[in-house]
Design an enzyme around this catalytic site. Structure first.
Site, short mmCIF file in Angstrom:
data_model
loop_
_atom_site.label_atom_id
_atom_site.label_comp_id
_atom_site.label_asym_id
_atom_site.label_seq_id
_atom_site.Cartn_x
_atom_site.Cartn_y
_atom_site.Cartn_z
N GLN B 131 -3.47 4.78 -2.48
CA GLN B 131 -2.74 5.36 -3.83
C GLN B 131 -2.01 4.23 -4.19
O GLN B 131 -0.96 3.87 -3.66
CB GLN B 131 -1.96 6.50 -3.16
N SER B 134 3.16 3.29 -6.76
CA SER B 134 4.53 2.64 -6.96
C SER B 134 4.22 1.20 -7.21
O SER B 134 3.37 0.54 -7.25
CB SER B 134 5.24 2.40 -5.55
N SER B 166 -0.02 1.58 0.91
CA SER B 166 -0.36 1.87 2.21
C SER B 166 -1.79 1.53 2.53
O SER B 166 -2.71 2.28 1.57
CB SER B 166 -0.06 2.99 2.89
N GLU B 249 0.83 15.75 -1.85
CA GLU B 249 1.58 15.26 -0.77
C GLU B 249 2.54 16.06 -0.13
O GLU B 249 2.67 16.18 0.91
CB GLU B 249 2.27 14.11 -1.40
N SER B 375 12.30 10.32 -1.54
CA SER B 375 13.72 9.93 -0.75
C SER B 375 14.17 10.96 -0.66
O SER B 375 14.19 12.16 -1.40
CB SER B 375 14.22 8.93 -1.41
N GLU B 377 17.30 11.50 -1.43
CA GLU B 377 18.12 11.93 -2.63
C GLU B 377 17.31 12.65 -3.44
O GLU B 377 17.45 13.59 -4.33
CB GLU B 377 18.49 10.47 -3.29
C1 FAD Z 1 6.11 2.83 4.51
C2 FAD Z 1 5.93 3.17 2.98
C3 FAD Z 1 4.51 3.61 2.74
C4 FAD Z 1 4.46 3.62 1.20
N1 FAD Z 1 3.29 4.09 0.83
C5 FAD Z 1 2.94 4.07 -0.54
C6 FAD Z 1 1.51 4.32 -1.05
O1 FAD Z 1 0.79 4.39 -0.26
N2 FAD Z 1 1.35 4.28 -2.44
C7 FAD Z 1 2.31 4.09 -3.23
O2 FAD Z 1 2.23 4.37 -4.52
N3 FAD Z 1 3.80 4.18 -2.96
C8 FAD Z 1 3.93 4.04 -1.57
N4 FAD Z 1 5.15 3.92 -0.96
C9 FAD Z 1 6.30 3.83 -1.98
C10 FAD Z 1 7.41 4.97 -2.07
O3 FAD Z 1 6.94 5.80 -2.64
C11 FAD Z 1 8.63 4.52 -2.76
O4 FAD Z 1 9.19 3.63 -1.96
C12 FAD Z 1 9.45 5.67 -3.09
O5 FAD Z 1 8.98 6.27 -4.02
C13 FAD Z 1 10.73 5.02 -3.50
O6 FAD Z 1 10.91 3.93 -4.33
P1 FAD Z 1 11.47 2.58 -4.35
O7 FAD Z 1 11.04 2.12 -3.05
O8 FAD Z 1 11.36 1.87 -5.50
O9 FAD Z 1 12.92 2.84 -4.33
P2 FAD Z 1 13.79 3.33 -5.76
O10 FAD Z 1 13.21 4.16 -6.46
O11 FAD Z 1 14.42 2.05 -6.28
O12 FAD Z 1 15.27 3.98 -4.97
C14 FAD Z 1 16.25 3.31 -4.32
C15 FAD Z 1 17.20 4.28 -3.82
O13 FAD Z 1 18.04 4.94 -4.99
C16 FAD Z 1 17.77 6.18 -4.85
N5 FAD Z 1 17.43 6.81 -6.09
C17 FAD Z 1 16.37 6.49 -7.02
N6 FAD Z 1 16.54 7.36 -8.04
C18 FAD Z 1 17.25 8.40 -7.77
C19 FAD Z 1 18.08 9.14 -8.55
N7 FAD Z 1 17.56 9.82 -9.71
N8 FAD Z 1 18.94 10.27 -7.87
C20 FAD Z 1 19.63 9.58 -6.85
N9 FAD Z 1 19.17 8.44 -6.22
C21 FAD Z 1 18.18 7.89 -6.69
C22 FAD Z 1 16.62 6.47 -3.87
O14 FAD Z 1 16.81 7.55 -3.03
C23 FAD Z 1 16.97 5.27 -2.88
O15 FAD Z 1 17.78 5.47 -1.98
C24 FAD Z 1 5.44 3.70 0.12
C25 FAD Z 1 6.97 3.61 0.70
C26 FAD Z 1 7.02 3.16 2.08
C27 FAD Z 1 8.54 3.09 2.61
#
Ligand code: FAD
Ligand code: FAD
Lengths: 368, 410
Positions: B131, B134, B166, B249, B375, B377
């Site tokens: 997928q 991100s 992933s 999901e 997440s 949040e």
């Molecule tokens: C082990 C793992 C596997 C993954 N596998 C995949 C995959 O296969 N395919 C894929 O597409 N993605 C994948 N992801 C990505 C995952 O979907 C994102 O990491 C997740 O959506 C968070 O986005 P970010 O990492 O950009 O963090 P950010 O969105 O930048 O968030 C950073 C912090 O800010 C907080 N935050 C953000 N927006 C808000 C809001 N509106 N209100 C309050 N707090 C907020 C978040 O909760 C977090 O604490 C994976 C992630 C991990 C850790």
């Protein structure tokens, strides 16, 4: 799997909610709060006429025979209000004790009058500060006469009969049936004035032993069963707090927007929701255990006691918090729930007692 | 209330049991499987072998249409299968995303001949899917993604970068959402495709995770051509298609991860505090009781969800509670278990560490559970807005053309 209440019971729940939202308004609770009355006799009578007090009492003893799931459903609705009625003392404790331990004759004598609301019951366990413990019981019965001091006794000042925990002649813990007419009782002030509380000073008061058997196990069994019913009240109360906080947060504006649009409030209330749902799910399991008289009942009871006590404390304090300054006033109802949460969470023993018991039960289960 | 299967469910459960008995090793008495490291070549082989066996016996894609090898069973049958499979050691981690999210999205939007081509090989585990959602600039705020696709004849040409994908390095195909129009507000300029991960111009770089594994990846796109025929949904409708994926999901009910509270009880019997087994210590007992109550609360919440499923209802946003509670519980239990071990709690070698290093592995992998798939949040926002009906967050990017939305330096 069908882990839900039946449609009939859901209908009962809806009817109860409708009735109580009209008849058990905070204004009713406030009459007790302000010391105008010790309980609401009109509401109590109406509840009795609908058969709620005897919901779990078998029909042969004058009950409605709705079973324990029915009583649980009603408990949640009663808990949603802060109704000033001795429902818990009478239905979850006195009636339960008699059903659990009483002789056939005692059941025939007392249960029909409890079910029809003419007799109010209460449970006298505590003798001052401390959690449930056989070692702290001083009260004693000699030749059918009870002596000792019991306090606080919820609804003790308005009850007609008490179930008293005391030592029998052999020094064993036992349950006694004590008709309260003429017994010296003093009202006590507590953090939850929407319920009466009293002190009993017993000096050779005439009482009879409940049933033939005794022992602390019997007391604990009663506490376990009651804990599940209390939990439904705690769940109902938590839900009421969450709904109050939610509506207030939608309507109250600060900084040009509803306070419910600030994440500090949103996430707080989401956490309350989570605690409430976990407690509710544990309560459902408790309802099942009560209805099925399952061997898991003690574990189910301690589990839900822990989560429901936590949920109600959280929900009631964050409801005040969400309301800001107005939440700290006498006039707004937040504090009624905050008070009730602490009252329900300590009657039957506080969280430390139940957490310790829960782990003991896990250990026993694992050893088996 | 009862915990009994309906006759139909009981028959199915018996069928699942006999399949598992004949083909897999029961978990009881075996060491916990630590998913600390990624999947190596041998792991891939074992996953593929198991998936083929499962598909041939008719236990893969249970809820899918029969013409694709499914059974058209109700979701409750999937729950029953998962419950039973959870008692066995089976290889995991390669197909959850493809079968749980990618193929269901394909089934909602792809053309019949494409489904004919892709679904069965995916079901048998011959082809692996990932997928590609991100991006560095679009995680929680997925619609802020920047990877561009521009039309060129019958193809689209993709340039940009995905991240956290992933299993990309093990995948044959992927689903991807990209920006096709930066001049309209962010949700309106997205389009959705599926693509061949071996396409020229794709470069995959595994990312070293804090747990030590390398299971997610950066995926770079340089002039990658994707035929328009591989578009899913209309141009500009990519957000709507993404929601189909994300809804699937949410429906995936996660398994209980270890260490759970029972593991903590076991540990507290063996380690000592103040010369006694830790479980005799009042402070330890309080913590155990609190986690037990949460753990059971979650278990019975799951039973309520299962009851709804078995009546044919679709779980709603309230289902967010499962991951929200589980993720922190795992992290906190892992941390507390290690505290109980004292200084030796820092050991990770599974031959030396207490409980085969289960607590340490969870300490280092659990932070991901609180981020991936929504997440903490974001889940609290979902509960607050969609369950409790509180107002949405104020959005400064609403109705603003995407290329005028403020962005930070990270
Ligand atoms: C082990 C793992 C596997 C993954 N596998 C995949 C995959 O296969 N395919 C894929 O597409 N993605 C994948 N992801 C990505 C995952 O979907 C994102 O990491 C997740 O959506 C968070 O986005 P970010 O990492 O950009 O963090 P950010 O969105 O930048 O968030 C950073 C912090 O800010 C907080 N935050 C953000 N927006 C808000 C809001 N509106 N209100 C309050 N707090 C907020 C978040 O909760 C977090 O604490 C994976 C992630 C991990 C850790
Ligand atoms: C015991 C007591 C004594 C007081 N004495 C005085 C006094 O002597 N003089 C005086 O002038 N005032 C006094 N106050 C008033 C006090 O300052 C206010 O109650 C306080 O500022 C909160 O305002 P509010 O009650 O209007 O609540 P609101 O502002 O309506 O807040 C309601 C809820 O929303 C939250 N909230 C509000 N804005 C935000 C935001 N931007 N982000 C996140 N959450 C938000 C609050 O934290 C609170 O939980 C007193 C209050 C109390 C309780």
């Amino acid at each position: 799997m069908n882990f839900d209440f039946s449609d009939d019971l859901k209908q009962l729940r809806d009817e109860a909610r409708r009735f109580l939202s009209e008849q058990a308004t905070p204004a009713v609770a406030r009459r007790a709060l302000d010391g105008q009355e010790r309980y609401d006799a009109t509401l109590w009578k109406a509840i009795a006429e609908m058969g709620w007090i005897g919901a779990a009492i078998p029909e042969e003893y004058g009950g409605a025979g709705l079973g324990y799931e029915g009583l649980c459903v009603l408990a949640e609705e009663i808990g949603r209000t802060v109704a000033p009625v001795p429902f818990a003392s009478t239905a979850y404790l006195a009636a339960e004790a008699i059903l659990l331990a009483g002789t056939e004759a005692q059941k025939r004598e007392w249960l029909p009058r409890i079910a029809d609301g003419s007799v109010i019951g209460c449970f006298a366990l505590s003798e001052g500060t401390g959690n449930p413990d056989p070692r702290s019981i001083r009260a004693r019965a000699v030749g059918g006469k009870l002596s000792g001091v019991k306090y606080p006794v919820t609804d003790g000042g308005i009850a007609d009969v008490a179930i008293v925990v005391a030592h029998d002649e052999a020094g064993e813990i036992a349950l006694y049936l004590l008709p309260l007419k003429g017994v010296a009782r003093t009202d006590l002030k507590t953090i939850d004035p929407t319920h009466n509380h009293a002190r009993f000073d017993l000096d050779a008061a005439g009482a009879e032993k409940l049933g033939a058997a005794g022992g602390w196990d019997q007391v604990q069994r009663l506490l376990d069963r009651a804990a599940i019913l209390f939990a439904f009240e705690q769940v109902g109360g938590s839900d009421a707090c969450l709904q109050m906080a939610r509506s207030y947060a939608q309507e109250r504006y600060a900084f040009g927007r509803p306070i419910g649009s600030f994440q500090a409030i949103k996430h707080k209330l989401a956490d309350v929701y989570v605690a409430l749902e976990l407690a509710r799910s544990n309560a459902y399991f408790g309802a099942w255990a009560l209805a099925a008289d399952a061997s898991d009942l003690p574990l189910a009871a301690a589990t839900v006691r822990v989560s429901a006590t936590e949920a109600y404390h959280l929900a009631s304090k964050e409801n005040i918090q969400t309301h800001g300054g107005i939440g700290f006033t006498w006039q707004v109802d937040c504090h009624l729930f905050y008070r009730r949460a602490k009252h329900l969470g300590t009657t039957l023993g506080g969280a430390p007692f139940w957490k310790d018991r829960l782990v003991s039960l896990i250990e026993t289960r694992n050893a088996a | 209330m009862d915990f009994n299967d309906t006759p139909e469910e009981a028959t199915f459960r018996a069928e699942v049991r006999s399949f598992l008995q004949a083909n897999a090793q029961p978990k009881a008495g075996t060491r916990p499987v630590l998913r600390q490291s990624g999947i190596d070549a041998e792991g891939v082989r074992r996953c593929k072998e198991w998936q083929a066996k499962k598909a041939d016996a008719g236990f893969a894609g249970l809820t899918w249409p029969k013409r694709f090898g499914g059974r058209e069973a109700s979701p409750i049958m999937q729950v029953i299968y998962n419950q039973e499979e959870d008692n066995y050691v089976v290889p995991k981690g390669l197909y959850e995303i493809g079968l749980g999210m990618c193929i269901p999205t394909m089934m909602a939007y792809a053309k019949p001949e494409q489904l004919e081509r892709y679904v069965k090989p995916a079901l048998r585990g011959e082809e692996v899917w990932c997928q590609l959602f991100s991006e560095p600039a679009g995680g929680s705020d997925l619609a802020a993604l920047r990877t561009r696709a521009e039309k060129d004849g019958d193809d689209w040409v993709i340039n940009g970068q995905k991240i956290w994908t992933s299993g990309a390095h093990l995948s044959d195909f992927g689903i991807i959402v990209v920006r096709t129009d930066p001049n309209v507000p962010k949700h309106e300029g997205l389009t959705f495709f599926f693509l061949d991960m071996k396409s020229p111009g794709i470069e995959i770089r595994p990312i070293h995770q804090m747990s030590g594994a390398r299971h997610f990846n950066e995926v770079f796109f340089t002039d990658v051509r994707v035929p328009d025929a591989q578009r899913l949904g209309a141009v500009g409708q990519g957000w709507k298609v993404s929601l189909t994926t994300l809804m699937n999901e949410r429906l995936a009910v996660g398994d209980v991860q270890r260490p759970d509270v029972d593991d903590l009880v076991e540990l507290a019997r063996t380690v000592t505090v103040d010369g006694q087994p830790a479980i005799r210590n009042g402070a330890v007992r309080e913590r155990i009781a609190e986690w037990y109550a949460r753990s059971q609360g979650l278990k019975f919440t799951r039973f309520r969800t299962i009851t709804a499923l078995s009546r044919g209802e679709t779980p709603g946003p309230e289902n967010s509670i499962h991951k929200l509670v589980n993720a922190s519980k795992l992290q906190d239990i892992a941390s507390y278990g290690i505290d109980l071990m004292g200084e030796a709690g820092i050991l990770v070698d599974d031959e030396v560490a207490e409980a085969y290093g289960m607590f340490q592995a969870a300490l280092l992998s659990s932070p991901s559970s609180r981020i991936a798939g929504g997440s903490d949040e974001i889940l609290r926002n979902i509960i607050a807005e969609r369950v409790l009906g509180l107002p949405g967050d104020i959005r400064v990017d609403k109705n603003v053309p995407f290329n005028k939305v403020p962005s930070g330096s990270r």
